[in-house]
Design a protein around this motif. Structure first.
Motif, short mmCIF file in Angstrom:
data_model
loop_
_atom_site.label_atom_id
_atom_site.label_comp_id
_atom_site.label_asym_id
_atom_site.label_seq_id
_atom_site.Cartn_x
_atom_site.Cartn_y
_atom_site.Cartn_z
N ARG A 1 -70.13 -30.74 97.32
CA ARG A 1 -70.77 -31.38 98.47
C ARG A 1 -71.43 -32.69 98.08
NH1 ARG A 1 -72.60 -28.46 102.74
NH2 ARG A 1 -73.05 -30.51 103.63
N LYS A 2 -71.35 -33.67 98.96
CA LYS A 2 -72.09 -34.92 98.79
C LYS A 2 -73.48 -34.73 99.37
CE LYS A 2 -67.79 -37.54 99.30
NZ LYS A 2 -67.04 -38.50 100.15
N HIS A 3 -74.40 -35.58 98.94
CA HIS A 3 -75.75 -35.49 99.49
C HIS A 3 -76.29 -36.88 99.83
CE1 HIS A 3 -77.23 -36.63 95.47
NE2 HIS A 3 -76.45 -35.68 94.99
N GLN A 4 -77.37 -36.90 100.60
CA GLN A 4 -77.96 -38.16 101.05
C GLN A 4 -79.44 -37.95 101.33
OE1 GLN A 4 -75.56 -37.58 104.94
NE2 GLN A 4 -77.20 -38.99 105.55
N LEU B 1 -82.63 -38.51 103.83
CA LEU B 1 -82.88 -38.70 105.26
C LEU B 1 -84.38 -38.74 105.52
CD1 LEU B 1 -80.44 -36.27 107.14
CD2 LEU B 1 -80.31 -38.76 107.04
N TYR C 1 -80.26 -29.68 108.70
CA TYR C 1 -79.56 -29.93 107.45
C TYR C 1 -79.97 -28.89 106.40
CZ TYR C 1 -77.81 -34.48 109.03
OH TYR C 1 -77.14 -35.49 109.69
N SER D 1 -80.61 -30.27 99.29
CA SER D 1 -79.72 -30.28 98.13
C SER D 1 -80.50 -30.34 96.82
CB SER D 1 -78.75 -31.47 98.21
OG SER D 1 -79.46 -32.69 98.26
N GLN E 1 -83.87 -34.98 100.47
CA GLN E 1 -82.46 -35.08 100.06
C GLN E 1 -81.73 -33.86 100.58
OE1 GLN E 1 -81.09 -36.67 96.10
NE2 GLN E 1 -80.35 -34.57 95.85
N TYR F 1 -77.69 -32.09 101.92
CA TYR F 1 -76.23 -32.18 101.85
C TYR F 1 -75.72 -32.99 103.03
CZ TYR F 1 -76.14 -28.63 98.18
OH TYR F 1 -76.33 -27.96 97.01
N SER F 2 -74.80 -33.89 102.76
CA SER F 2 -74.21 -34.69 103.84
C SER F 2 -73.47 -33.77 104.80
CB SER F 2 -73.25 -35.73 103.27
OG SER F 2 -73.92 -36.61 102.40
#
Length: 392
Positions: A18-21, A23, A31, A34, A166, A168-169
């Motif tokens: 998984r990618k993360h970001q 927010l 969400y 992560s 942070q 998971y996208s």
């Protein structure tokens, strides 16, 4: 053709990282975290009253106490409590130094203007007091990684001073519906046409599974159109679900289109009914599924393979659960395929419904589970224990 267990194993072996970001907290509802989130502060960062009442030393509870002041919530001045005195205090206010207990305002009597008599025989030391760090301790984990950010979790993080998290996208999914015979509900239904229903049911279960980024495409049974649409979808979304065109008919173009788009086929066809032509492939970290066009088959395959996969990827409870039930009737089948029967489950018993054909949705609309009859069986007898998949 492979078994259901082999298909599930292959899919699970191809779950991508998984990618993360990051927010802003106000945008993070729904969400999944992560990483562990640490508290930068003790919360509360002072000893705090949890009641409207009077702050005192517990050792003075049997004395007449002189009320020497008032401390409202939000007070930033430190107060000091001497022996034999008490402070009027309100919920959320800091206790004066020296106080260790708060008595509720309903359990006292005021004598004259400023003498406090306590009438609480059950009062205990530290009553109605919130200790420093009782909700969150500085430099400790407040919320663990892979936690779902509910409304309460968002509120809690705000309450400990967090402004960004942070996560998971979010997963994005493309639905590609194939079929020249399809028309939209609400349009005129001419001879040889059927109303398109797969987008309605699949978008619904995708949202139920926690997927909100959904793009839906509709193409006719044309090999070039299918290839172009699939290629475009692979550049936009994480998962592509093609519906229809996965069998071996003259107008089934999905398998060839996937090859032309560089998709590596992992399997095609499973020993099950309905949904035998189910397809799965990958391209780098993209996942590609091909569902049969018959609505009942498509939905069954989603519940069997895609719903559990999404649950694993986005770390949310699955929309299906497996359990056992006692059959209310006898049901016969041939050896060779695992059957998934639309059924009702109540009070530990399961009853298969009428209309089990793969094109019929009416019985699926009544069903709350799928009853499993394994491929090496000839069906089941009445009062036999069988596996079922409960649909939430």
């Amino acid at each position: 053709m492979i078994s259901i267990q082999e298909a599930q194993k292959i899919i699970n072996q191809n779950i991508p990282q998984r990618k993360h970001q990051n927010l802003p907290l106000k945008e993070a509802f729904g969400y999944m975290t992560s990483e562990d989130i640490y508290s930068k502060y003790n919360i509360p960062n002072f000893t705090q009253s949890s009641m409207d009442g009077y702050a005192l030393r517990f050792e003075d509870k049997d004395l007449k106490l002189k009320i020497v002041g008032e401390i409202p919530a939000g007070s930033t001045e430190r107060a000091n409590l001497e022996h034999g005195t008490a402070y009027r205090i309100f919920t959320g206010a800091p206790l004066p130094d020296g106080a260790d207990t708060v008595v509720m305002q309903e359990k006292v009597k005021i004598e004259g203007d400023d003498l406090l008599i306590i009438e609480d025989n059950d009062l205990e030391k530290d009553a109605n007091v919130r200790p420093i760090g009782s909700d969150a301790k500085k430099d400790t984990v407040a919320i663990s990684s892979e936690s779902y950010l509910s409304a309460a979790a968002i509120g809690y993080l705000a309450g400990i001073g967090c402004t960004e998290v942070q996560v998971y996208s979010p997963l994005s999914v493309s639905l590609i519906l194939t079929g020249t015979e399809l028309v939209k509900p609400g349009e005129n239904l001419d001879f040889g046409q059927v109303f398109e229903s797969n987008s309605y049911q699949l978008e619904s279960v995708l949202r139920q599974s926690g997927i909100n980024h959904i793009e839906t495409f509709w193409v006719k049974d044309d090999s070039l159109q299918v290839e172009r649409t699939l290629n475009s979808a692979l550049t936009k979304t994480d998962i592509v679900i093609l519906v229809g065109g996965v069998s071996v008919g003259d107008y089934d173009y999905v398998i060839d289109a996937a090859k032309m788009c560089g998709v590596e086929q992992k399997f095609h066809k499973i020993r099950q009914k309905p949904g035998k032509p189910f397809y799965f492939g990958t391209k780098e970290e993209k996942l590609i599924f091909g569902l049969p066009g018959n609505p009942s088959s498509a939905l069954t395959c989603f519940y069997l393979y895609i719903a559990p996969l999404l649950s694993k990827i986005i770390k949310r409870p699955s929309i299906t659960t497996e359990t056992k039930a006692i059959t209310t009737t006898r049901y016969q089948k041939k050896i060779g395929l695992t059957h998934f029967l639309k059924a009702t489950y109540f009070d530990g018993k399961v009853t298969p419904l009428h209309a089990q054909e793969s094109y019929r949705l009416q019985s699926f609309a009544e069903a709350n589970c799928l009853m499993i009859l394994k491929e090496n069986s000839e069906g089941c007898e009445k009062d036999e224990i069988v596996d079922i998949i409960v649909l939430k």
